[in-house]
Design a protein around this motif. Structure first.
Motif, short mmCIF file in Angstrom:
data_model
loop_
_atom_site.label_atom_id
_atom_site.label_comp_id
_atom_site.label_asym_id
_atom_site.label_seq_id
_atom_site.Cartn_x
_atom_site.Cartn_y
_atom_site.Cartn_z
N ARG A 58 0.84 -1.20 0.00
CA ARG A 58 0.00 0.00 0.00
C ARG A 58 0.87 1.24 0.00
NH1 ARG A 58 -2.84 -2.98 -1.47
NH2 ARG A 58 -4.56 -4.12 -0.52
N LEU A 59 0.31 2.30 -0.54
CA LEU A 59 1.00 3.58 -0.60
C LEU A 59 1.53 3.98 0.78
CD1 LEU A 59 1.44 5.78 -2.75
CD2 LEU A 59 -0.56 6.94 -1.81
N GLY A 60 2.78 4.43 0.83
CA GLY A 60 3.31 4.95 2.09
C GLY A 60 3.98 3.91 2.97
N GLN A 61 3.73 2.62 2.68
CA GLN A 61 4.38 1.58 3.49
C GLN A 61 5.86 1.45 3.16
OE1 GLN A 61 2.14 -1.88 2.32
NE2 GLN A 61 1.12 -2.00 4.31
N ASP A 62 6.63 1.03 4.14
CA ASP A 62 7.99 0.58 3.87
C ASP A 62 7.90 -0.93 3.68
OD1 ASP A 62 9.62 2.90 4.05
OD2 ASP A 62 9.22 2.92 6.21
N VAL A 63 8.35 -1.43 2.55
CA VAL A 63 8.18 -2.86 2.32
C VAL A 63 9.46 -3.51 1.83
CG1 VAL A 63 5.72 -2.75 1.76
CG2 VAL A 63 7.41 -2.42 -0.06
N MET A 64 9.53 -4.81 2.12
CA MET A 64 10.60 -5.61 1.54
C MET A 64 9.96 -6.54 0.52
SD MET A 64 13.69 -7.59 3.34
CE MET A 64 12.75 -8.74 4.31
N LEU A 65 10.52 -6.58 -0.69
CA LEU A 65 9.96 -7.40 -1.75
C LEU A 65 11.03 -8.35 -2.26
CD1 LEU A 65 8.32 -4.52 -3.87
CD2 LEU A 65 7.20 -5.94 -2.12
N GLU A 66 10.58 -9.49 -2.78
CA GLU A 66 11.50 -10.34 -3.50
C GLU A 66 10.81 -10.70 -4.80
OE1 GLU A 66 13.68 -13.31 -1.26
OE2 GLU A 66 13.56 -14.63 -3.02
N ALA A 67 11.47 -10.45 -5.92
CA ALA A 67 10.76 -10.59 -7.19
C ALA A 67 11.74 -10.79 -8.33
CB ALA A 67 9.92 -9.34 -7.44
N GLU A 68 11.18 -11.09 -9.50
CA GLU A 68 12.01 -11.28 -10.69
C GLU A 68 11.92 -10.04 -11.56
OE1 GLU A 68 11.17 -14.93 -12.92
OE2 GLU A 68 11.80 -13.82 -14.72
N ILE A 69 13.07 -9.65 -12.09
CA ILE A 69 13.07 -8.48 -12.97
C ILE A 69 12.51 -8.89 -14.33
CG2 ILE A 69 14.54 -6.77 -14.12
CD1 ILE A 69 16.51 -7.12 -11.76
N VAL A 70 11.50 -8.14 -14.80
CA VAL A 70 10.96 -8.49 -16.12
C VAL A 70 11.42 -7.52 -17.19
CG1 VAL A 70 8.96 -9.85 -15.39
CG2 VAL A 70 8.78 -7.37 -15.50
N GLN A 71 11.82 -6.35 -16.79
CA GLN A 71 12.18 -5.34 -17.78
C GLN A 71 12.97 -4.25 -17.09
OE1 GLN A 71 8.61 -3.76 -19.45
NE2 GLN A 71 9.71 -2.37 -20.83
N CYS A 72 13.94 -3.65 -17.77
CA CYS A 72 14.68 -2.56 -17.15
C CYS A 72 15.08 -1.57 -18.23
CB CYS A 72 15.91 -3.12 -16.44
SG CYS A 72 16.75 -1.88 -15.46
N ASP A 73 14.51 -0.36 -18.19
CA ASP A 73 14.76 0.62 -19.24
C ASP A 73 15.00 2.01 -18.68
OD1 ASP A 73 14.20 -1.05 -21.55
OD2 ASP A 73 12.14 -1.08 -20.74
N ILE A 74 15.67 2.81 -19.51
CA ILE A 74 15.81 4.22 -19.14
C ILE A 74 14.61 4.97 -19.69
CG2 ILE A 74 17.18 6.30 -19.45
CD1 ILE A 74 19.65 4.47 -19.59
N GLU A 75 13.97 5.76 -18.85
CA GLU A 75 12.85 6.58 -19.31
C GLU A 75 13.33 8.01 -19.43
OE1 GLU A 75 9.25 6.62 -17.00
OE2 GLU A 75 8.79 4.52 -17.52
N PHE A 76 12.95 8.66 -20.55
CA PHE A 76 13.34 10.06 -20.71
C PHE A 76 12.12 10.93 -20.49
CE2 PHE A 76 16.22 7.44 -23.05
CZ PHE A 76 17.46 7.95 -22.71
N GLY A 77 11.94 11.39 -19.33
CA GLY A 77 10.81 12.29 -19.08
C GLY A 77 11.37 13.63 -18.69
N ARG A 78 10.72 14.31 -17.78
CA ARG A 78 11.22 15.58 -17.29
C ARG A 78 12.58 15.34 -16.62
NH1 ARG A 78 9.72 18.78 -13.02
NH2 ARG A 78 8.62 17.01 -12.14
#
Ligand code: ADP
Ligand code: MG
Length: 696
Positions: A58-78
């Motif tokens: 949930r928003l605002g929580q501090d969490v520990m996750l364990e997961a698999e990376i599915v994608q990793c990209d550079i985003e060019f926004g502001r």
């Protein structure tokens, strides 16, 4: 390492891996001994004891996750960022990094497994973790999860959490030895409050179990925290009592030789004292003729005329061949006193000296030598008055204005200045923050109390209006009208967060907006980050009338006396305590003109907020306001350190722990009667400065 040392005598340098540089960094956190490490409590905790399913975060929580990376990209926004999508069996979430290296991007390759920890925020792709801590896992790797909550400590530059944790863990280990850390709270007190022992409390707070009541811990309401706060308040209370008892045995100069200075002074005043001023002046006059040092708190509402009472006390010292020092917390306030005192007393042939951080070079030398040889009999100034190198010839009386800004320590340090080995100066402490009597008794156990409960005649009460921010334009029009007809106005910006920098920024923005909205008015700005010289230049311009509107942060709370100012706008008054609002409002209504105070609140306003602002609208009596505030918010908030800066504690917080004051009082009695040998170690543990307290 010495086997038997108490941890309070063991310097941190005796710990493994602590060299001179680390000693320095620890000192910046006021950590000098191993015991100090133990009392360096976490600010908050992270829960790394379990891995959360992504779908449940949930928003605002501090969490520990364990997961698999599915994608990793550079985003060019502001702003360019590296975005990494990860998934577990329950769902998907993104990690976002604004600072990253090519190596990092390569490591975070699709297909890898990752363990990460961070705060859940709302981002472009729904929920995201910004800059989580992470660890890329090798095949089959399954690092253990923590079995207790992870503490996050107040840290400093160059001192990482990991390092602090390991030092504190060493300290906790050492604490297990017999006599390393003695619990000075007697067992019957522990039992009656169901308090844990000191080592139990410290162990718990540094490593709370996974199922700990985190909410309580974060609010500082856990029994282990309360136990420490209790002990600290007890230490303070015992110390104040001891000072009180000792000072009853101390000799003070008998200030009795009044040779008519008082009468001459009163005869020159353009008004006569109010009944309340006469009463408290008589109380003080009486105290000063005793050979026991006076320790008196003078409470009086803003504008009740405390300064004259202070001047009378100072005169009595001078008239008896002694010096008096008057100290105020801000340059502005101190300067105002200086002007008043010079104007009143120099015609009587008394020389008044001025000392602040601003006073430098030859001028400073002059004041210092005048104080040392006694040719200056009254000194007015800021903290500068109690610097090491300032020496007095025969200091008989110390007057401190706005007491709550100075701690007990500072008060004692100043008193030491007049300690010639035989006598101690008398002390008068003045405050305009009306503190309900019961609270004053607990918080200032070492002081007697006088109250000025009457205002000088001829004041027109300030008319207060509560008004929503949506009507800002009307308010601006009103300022325009008032200033065009010769009045002056204040616009007060309140604290947004606990950051002075932000407060000053907000004030600057308001100042600019008001200049644009009111192009034909001269608008000034004063805030806490300006240099003293800049501040006083602005204040002078406002006093002289060159500025018509003054935008200010709450720095104007104390000490500004501009009788022509008859309008005050307080922005977001709901953020302030009533006592502080009352102080601010006291800056208008000082002249003959009818004055107005507009409380410009932010909508929506809570019920509580409405009630509180209603109190301000309906009353101008500081004591009544304080009592009402007390009834509405409880003692904690009223005495709140935020509002009054009453005293500073390591662990206790008067705004949170006010409920402990009464139990602490009875525990102090119990200890004095049954365990007198515990007093010194308790005072030592919490107030430390042995030298200072040893010879008071
Ligand atoms: P505070 O208690 O807030 O420090 P001050 O001592 O600054 O109040 O007094 C506020 C103003 O009231 C000053 O201008 C002072 O000269 C004036 N004043 C003080 N006592 C009296 C009095 N008895 N009659 C009339 N005016 C007074
Ligand atoms: Mg004053």
């Amino acid at each position: 390492m010495p086997e038997t040392s108490a941890l309070s005598d063991l310097p941190v340098s005796t710990l493994k891996g602590v060299g001179p540089r680390l000693v320095e960094r620890l000192a910046a956190l006021h950590i000098h001994t191993v015991q100090d490490l133990l009392f360096h409590l976490p600010l908050r905790y992270q829960d790394r004891t379990r891995i959360a399913p992504i779908a449940r975060v949930r928003l605002g929580q501090d969490v520990m996750l364990e997961a698999e990376i599915v994608q990793c990209d550079i985003e060019f926004g502001r702003r360019r960022s590296l975005v990494c999508r990860i998934k577990d069996s329950s769902g998907l979430i993104s990690l976002r990094f604004f600072h990253f290296s090519a190596a990092q991007k390569n490591m975070l390759a699709a297909g890898r497994r990752i363990r990460c920890y961070g705060e859940v925020r709302s981002g472009k792709n729904g929920l995201e973790l910004y800059h989580p801590e992470y660890q890329v896992l090798r095949d089959g790797e399954e690092p253990a999860v923590a079995d207790t909550l992870t503490p996050i400590y107040p840290a400093t530059e160059g001192l990482q959490q990991v390092r602090l944790r390991s030092l504190i863990d060493q300290a906790l280990q050492l604490m297990q030895r017999p006599d390393a850390l003695i619990d000075w709270l007697p067992a019957d007190i522990l039992r009656s409050f169901r308090f844990p022992s000191l080592p139990q409390a410290l162990n718990y707070l540094h490593h709370p179990p996974a199922n700990a009541a985190v909410h309580e811990l974060l609010n500082g309401e856990h029994i282990c925290q309360r136990r420490l706060a209790f002990e600290e308040l007890l230490g303070h209370r015992l110390c104040l009592r001891r000072l009180r008892q000792q000072s009853a045995h101390q000799r003070a100069p008998v200030l009795s030789r009044t040779q008519g200075l008082r009468e001459k002074f009163l005869a020159r005043l353009p008004f006569s004292l109010t009944g309340a001023q006469q009463r408290v002046a008589a109380e003080i006059q009486q105290d000063l003729t005793l050979s026991e040092p006076m320790l008196r708190l003078l409470q009086g509402d803003v504008g009740s005329g405390k300064t004259i009472v202070a001047a009378l006390a100072a005169l009595q010292a001078v008239d008896s061949g002694y010096q008096a020092a008057i100290m105020a917390p801000t340059e502005i306030l101190a300067e105002q006193h200086f002007l008043n005192f010079s104007q009143w007393l120099e015609p009587l042939g008394i020389s008044v000296g001025w000392l602040s951080g601003k006073v430098k070079g030859r001028q400073r030398q002059g004041v210092m030598s005048g104080l040392a040889d006694g040719s200056i009999t009254i000194a007015v100034g800021t903290h500068a008055l109690f610097q090491e190198e300032v020496r007095f010839n025969r200091l008989g009386l110390i007057i401190i204005d706005e007491q709550h800004r100075f701690g007990v320590h500072q008060r004692l340090a100043l008193r030491e200045k007049g300690n010639d080995g035989r006598t101690l100066p008398h002390q008068l402490v003045m405050t305009a923050t009306p503190i309900p009597r019961t609270l004053a008794m607990s918080a200032y156990a070492d002081l007697d109390c006088s109250i000025i409960d009457e205002l000088p005649p001829g004041r027109t009460p300030v008319n207060t209006v509560v008004i929503a921010n949506s009507r800002r334009d009307d308010v601006i029009a009103r300022i325009h009208e008032a200033c065009r007809s010769g009045s002056q106005a204040y616009w007060v910006c309140t604290l947004i967060e606990e950051s002075e920098a932000l407060q000053c920024q907000a004030a600057e923005a308001t100042w600019q907006a008001l200049q644009t909205a009111l192009p034909d008015l001269a608008v000034g700005l004063v805030h806490g980050r300006m240099k003293p010289a800049e501040k006083s230049a602005v204040m002078d311009n406002f006093k002289s009338g060159a500025l018509q509107l003054l935008v200010a942060t709450t720095v104007i709370e104390v000490g500004v006396d501009v009788p022509n100012a008859s309008l005050m706008i307080i922005e977001n008054p709901e953020r302030l305590g009533l006592a502080q609002l009352h102080q601010l409002r006291g800056r208008v209504g000082r002249g003959a003109k009818a004055s107005h105070c507009l409380l410009l609140y932010q909508t929506p306003l809570s019920m509580q907020g409405k009630k509180r602002l209603g109190i301000m609208r309906d009353s101008t009596d500081g004591f009544y306001i304080a009592e009402q505030d007390l009834a509405l918010r409880g003692p904690g908030q009223v005495l709140g350190t935020q509002q009054t800066g009453l005293m500073s504690f390591r662990i206790a917080d008067l705004s949170r722990d006010a409920g402990l004051l009464d139990p602490v009082k009875s525990a102090a009695d119990q200890i004095e009667n049954a365990y007198p040998s515990h007093i010194a170690p308790l005072v030592d543990r919490w107030l430390g400065d042995r030298e200072l307290y040893g010879n008071v």
